[in-house]
Design an enzyme around this catalytic site. Structure first.
Site, PDB file in Angstrom:
ATOM      1  N   ASP A 141      -2.296   8.161  -3.788  1.00 52.81           N
ATOM      2  CA  ASP A 141      -0.999   7.682  -3.303  1.00 52.81           C
ATOM      3  C   ASP A 141      -0.953   6.148  -3.317  1.00 52.81           C
ATOM      4  O   ASP A 141      -0.564   5.517  -2.327  1.00 52.81           O
ATOM      5  CB  ASP A 141      -0.708   8.222  -1.892  1.00 52.81           C
ATOM      6  CG  ASP A 141       0.732   7.914  -1.446  1.00 52.81           C
ATOM      7  OD1 ASP A 141       1.594   7.700  -2.331  1.00 52.81           O
ATOM      8  OD2 ASP A 141       0.985   7.856  -0.226  1.00 52.81           O
ATOM      9  N   ARG A 282      -1.271  -4.616   8.345  1.00 52.05           N
ATOM     10  CA  ARG A 282      -0.066  -3.798   8.166  1.00 52.05           C
ATOM     11  C   ARG A 282      -0.415  -2.372   8.559  1.00 52.05           C
ATOM     12  O   ARG A 282      -1.334  -1.771   7.994  1.00 52.05           O
ATOM     13  CB  ARG A 282       0.372  -3.838   6.707  1.00 52.05           C
ATOM     14  CG  ARG A 282       1.545  -2.894   6.371  1.00 52.05           C
ATOM     15  CD  ARG A 282       1.667  -2.792   4.863  1.00 52.05           C
ATOM     16  NE  ARG A 282       2.789  -2.021   4.382  1.00 52.05           N
ATOM     17  CZ  ARG A 282       2.801  -0.705   4.198  1.00 52.05           C
ATOM     18  NH1 ARG A 282       1.749   0.023   4.517  1.00 52.05           N
ATOM     19  NH2 ARG A 282       3.857  -0.106   3.690  1.00 52.05           N
ATOM     20  N   ASP A 284       0.472   1.251   8.484  1.00 55.43           N
ATOM     21  CA  ASP A 284       1.304   2.113   7.652  1.00 55.43           C
ATOM     22  C   ASP A 284       1.897   3.272   8.459  1.00 55.43           C
ATOM     23  O   ASP A 284       1.229   3.848   9.324  1.00 55.43           O
ATOM     24  CB  ASP A 284       0.422   2.672   6.522  1.00 55.43           C
ATOM     25  CG  ASP A 284       1.202   3.501   5.526  1.00 55.43           C
ATOM     26  OD1 ASP A 284       2.152   2.959   4.936  1.00 55.43           O
ATOM     27  OD2 ASP A 284       0.872   4.694   5.335  1.00 55.43           O
ATOM     28  N   GLU A 326       5.137  -0.804   9.719  1.00 59.75           N
ATOM     29  CA  GLU A 326       5.874  -0.247   8.598  1.00 59.75           C
ATOM     30  C   GLU A 326       6.573   0.998   9.124  1.00 59.75           C
ATOM     31  O   GLU A 326       5.994   2.081   9.212  1.00 59.75           O
ATOM     32  CB  GLU A 326       4.943   0.091   7.428  1.00 59.75           C
ATOM     33  CG  GLU A 326       5.704   0.341   6.136  1.00 59.75           C
ATOM     34  CD  GLU A 326       5.778   1.794   5.733  1.00 59.75           C
ATOM     35  OE1 GLU A 326       6.579   2.098   4.839  1.00 59.75           O
ATOM     36  OE2 GLU A 326       5.069   2.639   6.301  1.00 59.75           O
ATOM     37  N   HIS A 395       6.662  -1.774  -2.953  1.00 58.19           N
ATOM     38  CA  HIS A 395       6.048  -0.733  -3.791  1.00 58.19           C
ATOM     39  C   HIS A 395       6.694   0.633  -3.566  1.00 58.19           C
ATOM     40  O   HIS A 395       6.433   1.556  -4.307  1.00 58.19           O
ATOM     41  CB  HIS A 395       4.550  -0.664  -3.507  1.00 58.19           C
ATOM     42  CG  HIS A 395       4.268  -0.154  -2.123  1.00 58.19           C
ATOM     43  ND1 HIS A 395       4.614  -0.885  -0.991  1.00 58.19           N
ATOM     44  CD2 HIS A 395       3.731   1.006  -1.679  1.00 58.19           C
ATOM     45  CE1 HIS A 395       4.269  -0.175   0.079  1.00 58.19           C
ATOM     46  NE2 HIS A 395       3.733   0.963  -0.301  1.00 58.19           N
TER      47      HIS A 395
HETATM   48  C1  OTU Z   1       4.262   4.442   3.465  1.00 56.94           C
HETATM   49  O1  OTU Z   1       5.600   4.743   3.177  1.00 56.94           O
HETATM   50  C2  OTU Z   1       3.711   3.692   2.272  1.00 56.94           C
HETATM   51  O2  OTU Z   1       4.378   2.466   2.124  1.00 56.94           O
HETATM   52  C3  OTU Z   1       3.828   4.569   1.053  1.00 56.94           C
HETATM   53  O3  OTU Z   1       3.471   3.912  -0.121  1.00 56.94           O
HETATM   54  C4  OTU Z   1       2.989   5.786   1.277  1.00 56.94           C
HETATM   55  O4  OTU Z   1       3.198   6.693   0.241  1.00 56.94           O
HETATM   56  C5  OTU Z   1       3.310   6.476   2.596  1.00 56.94           C
HETATM   57  O5  OTU Z   1       3.480   5.584   3.691  1.00 56.94           O
HETATM   58  C6  OTU Z   1       2.166   7.355   2.975  1.00 56.94           C
HETATM   59  O6  OTU Z   1       1.034   6.570   3.274  1.00 56.94           O
HETATM   60  O7  OTU Z   1       5.704   6.174   5.833  1.00 56.94           O
HETATM   61  O8  OTU Z   1       7.283   4.734   7.484  1.00 56.94           O
HETATM   62  O9  OTU Z   1      10.115   6.720   1.560  1.00 56.94           O
HETATM   63  O10 OTU Z   1       9.077   4.620   2.608  1.00 56.94           O
HETATM   64  O11 OTU Z   1       6.654   7.192   2.814  1.00 56.94           O
HETATM   65  C7  OTU Z   1       7.695   4.997   6.212  1.00 56.94           C
HETATM   66  C8  OTU Z   1       8.802   6.560   1.235  1.00 56.94           C
HETATM   67  C9  OTU Z   1       6.559   5.515   5.368  1.00 56.94           C
HETATM   68  C10 OTU Z   1       8.168   5.530   2.119  1.00 56.94           C
HETATM   69  C11 OTU Z   1       7.489   6.190   3.279  1.00 56.94           C
HETATM   70  C12 OTU Z   1       6.666   5.169   3.982  1.00 56.94           C
END
Ligand code: OTU
Length: 650
Positions: A141, A282, A284, A326, A395
């Site tokens: 991923d 960051r 996630d 995020e 991304h």
């Molecule tokens: C985040 O994304 C990451 O930025 C993505 O690249 C990953 O695929 C995902 O987590 C899993 O690790 O969780 O709070 O709409 O905006 O998946 C939002 C897709 C997230 C991303 C969403 C996001």
């Protein structure tokens, strides 16, 4: 009473710690632990107070903090102290960020050091290196499915390479942001392997179920994040003979924060990277940290308690380190990731401003700022010591999470309007020059999101193909207009790699079996350094974008009113194509900047009569801080060129 209990526990812990660690200079650690202990203890108690092993777990947490503090270098401890003194340091307008994939941008970590001058040339001083930790090949991923939280992916280098990069960045006065993926691990992580082998301790790290009974209950209210590639929120694991919760891809197992051991492990990992010199972590997918049957399993109160705990723990050991949330959720929810009822951020100091991002794209498609104006109004004021990451592309995909009510107020039907936007950006609309790709189409509810590089979405790809000079200029102007806004809005602008040279979509992912189903790869290309070189050749597309962005960044850094102190006022004007706000600086000097953006391709007129009453544009010549030129106000009318912007000194 409660305070007394927490005090006596602190004493017990301190006695035990003193016994464990002698002759260490822990003065600052003890002061900070004392200051934060009550908060840490009460949060931990709210989450885990019911457990018989609560006290042991609490000991374990504090020991983790002490151990990480001891491992923290003198240099970083000094930095912590300096930042504690100047605690609003990151609100300054001098910070400009850039997010990149190490491998795609520079090959590896060593290569990245050789490219830092390129970033400095642009004016970048905050570098977000996207996940570089060990992931299984293919099922990664893009780095967000981590197999080992303490090991650098061998494809990009070693921990020593990272330490070298950190030293180099520090010398250049650049900040480093690293990811810690707190919500899930790869199904090949050691914990997952042990769980698969039947170890109950590690099955308790995840949400594991013998049959579908509980998963089915969860599914009743949980949305799907990746409906096309990974429908549902649970995956059957053959080895384990059980169902496991997998909100994202089926190879990403959600961690179970009802287990305090998980929280302690993650705090330890956060501090590990803080000790390797990350200035910013960051976090996630923070909205997903707590799961509850009957809920969407996003934005739960406990997710906030966990983040507060993580922050308080970080305050004890590495107080100079900031968190980025995020959380791609509605404005009223995002704001909570700074923390509620506070002045200083008590969860994350920085949050992605996905609302602003998506609204700007709406304005680009409609050539109209009505929804943008309405949407910005629904973002509540943030805390004083907190800031936004303002970005145009990243991304991930662009989600159309606007408020339905705002869409209606703007005069559109929510469903039809979202459909229009997806069609517009995927080039299926007859007047659209955009060349995006749909992402995450959900057949059940009709939702879809958008992937594609900034340049391709802005129409540059189709314009270049046609060799249409006018359309090329429109594409470039769109790119510059959006950047002018993230520079001026308030917060840290975060550029996405490749965008400063007009990088187009890259369809090579379609040939890779591990990527072809995830269209986000269309905007995660290998950076073309020959194309980047063309930024030095006058007249090229790369030059026209890069040199303007460089100047925008340089000018932003000089404008004190662009620092972020809740010092923005949205100004209502009677021309729907325009987005107008003022920024003011009443801390250092009394100055104001009037920011005007025209989303239409034709010039638009702003009637400054109303603004004059507020003290703007008193004279018939006003100075644009970006160009340094004067702009004429004729008969209280100001003309803004098509897709143009002004930063007016008033
Ligand atoms: C985040 O994304 C990451 O930025 C993505 O690249 C990953 O695929 C995902 O987590 C899993 O690790 O969780 O709070 O709409 O905006 O998946 C939002 C897709 C997230 C991303 C969403 C996001």
């Amino acid at each position: 009473m409660y305070e007394q209990v927490s005090h006596s526990l602190l004493n017990d812990i301190l006695i035990e710690l003193e016994h464990d660690i002698r002759d260490k200079n822990l003065q600052h650690f003890y002061i900070r632990l004392g200051a934060n202990f009550y908060a840490i203890h009460s949060l931990f108690h709210q989450l885990y107070g019911q457990r018989p092993d609560f006290k042991q777990q609490m000991h374990q947490l504090v020991k983790t903090l002490a151990r990480s503090y001891i491992a923290r270098s003198q240099q970083l401890r000094k930095l912590d102290l300096a930042r504690e003194k100047d605690h609003n340091w990151f609100l300054h307008q001098k910070w400009v960020g850039y997010a990149l994939y190490c491998k795609e941008f520079a090959g590896d970590l060593k290569g990245l050091q050789k490219r830092l001058h390129y970033l400095q040339d642009l004016g970048i001083n905050m570098l977000h290196v996207m996940p570089i930790l060990d992931c299984p090949r293919g099922k990664s991923d893009g780095g967000y499915a981590i197999r080992d939280f303490r090991k650098i992916n061998p494809d990009v280098g070693t921990i020593k390479d990272l330490d070298d990069l950190v030293r180099n960045l520090k010398k250049r006065g650049m900040l480093l942001a690293l990811d810690v993926v707190v919500n899930h691990t790869s199904n090949e992580h050691e914990w997952a392997k042990k769980a698969r082998n039947g170890e109950k301790t590690y099955q308790d790290y995840y949400h594991v179920f013998d049959d579908r009974e509980i998963p089915d209950m969860y599914e009743e209210s949980m949305p799907e994040v990746f409906p096309e590639t990974s429908p549902g929120n649970f995956t059957w694991d053959d080895g384990m003979g059980k169902w496991v919760m997998t909100v994202f891809n089926d190879f990403q197992w959600d961690l179970n924060y009802r287990n305090p051991a998980v929280l302690i492990e993650m705090v330890d990992i956060i501090l590990f990277w803080a000790n390797h010199g990350a200035d910013i972590i960051r976090l996630d997918a923070v909205a997903f940290l707590w799961k509850k049957i009957g809920s969407a399993c996003q934005n739960e109160r406990e997710a906030h308690l966990i983040l507060q705990l993580m922050k308080d723990c970080c305050q004890v050991t590495a107080p100079g380190v900031l968190f980025i949330a995020e959380a791609i959720v509605a404005p009223v929810e995002v704001i909570k990731y700074f923390g509620e009822d506070a002045i200083n951020a008590k969860e994350c100091e920085i949050a992605y401003n996905a609302t602003f991002m998506a609204l700007m794209w709406d304005a680009v498609a409609t050539k109209n700022a009505t929804l943008l104006n309405l949407g910005i109004k629904s973002i509540p004021d943030k805390l004083e010591r907190a800031t936004w990451l303002n970005y145009i592309r990243c991304h991930d995909d662009i989600g159309l999470g606007f408020d339905d009510n705002d869409i209606r107020l703007a005069g559109y039907d929510p469903k039809l309007h979202r459909r229009f936007l997806v069609e517009y950006f995927t080039g299926r609309h007859k007047v659209s020059p955009a060349r995006g790709v749909a992402f995450g189409i959900n057949k059940k509810n009709g939702d879809a999101r958008i992937a594609g590089s900034l340049a391709s979405l802005a129409g540059l790809e189709s314009a270049l193909e046609e060799g249409n000079q006018e359309a090329i200029q429109i594409g470039i102007n769109t790119i510059l207009l959006m950047h002018s806004l993230i520079m001026a809005f308030g917060g840290i602008p975060l550029l996405y790699y490749g965008d400063a040279i007009g990088t187009l979509n890259d369809t090579s992912y379609l040939e890779d079996e591990h990527k072809q189903h995830d269209s986000r790869w269309v905007h995660r290309p290998r950076l073309n350094w020959e194309k980047a070189e063309r930024r030095n050749i006058h007249g090229t597309v790369e030059y026209r974008i890069f040199s303007t962005l460089r100047k925008l960044i340089a000018v932003r850094k000089e404008i004190a009113a662009f620092a972020d102190h809740n010092n923005r006022e949205l100004l209502e004007v009677d021309n729907p194509h325009l987005f107008v706000f003022s920024r003011f600086d009443n801390i250092n000097t009394y100055s104001r900047v009037l920011v005007i953006a025209n989303f239409d391709i034709n010039p638009q007129i702003l009637d400054v009569e109303g603004l004059r009453r507020k003290g703007f544009c008193q004279h018939n010549l006003v100075r644009d801080l970006y160009t340094g030129d004067n702009v004429d106000v004729i008969d209280h009318h100001l003309e803004i060129p098509g897709l143009g912007f002004y930063w007016l000194q008033t």
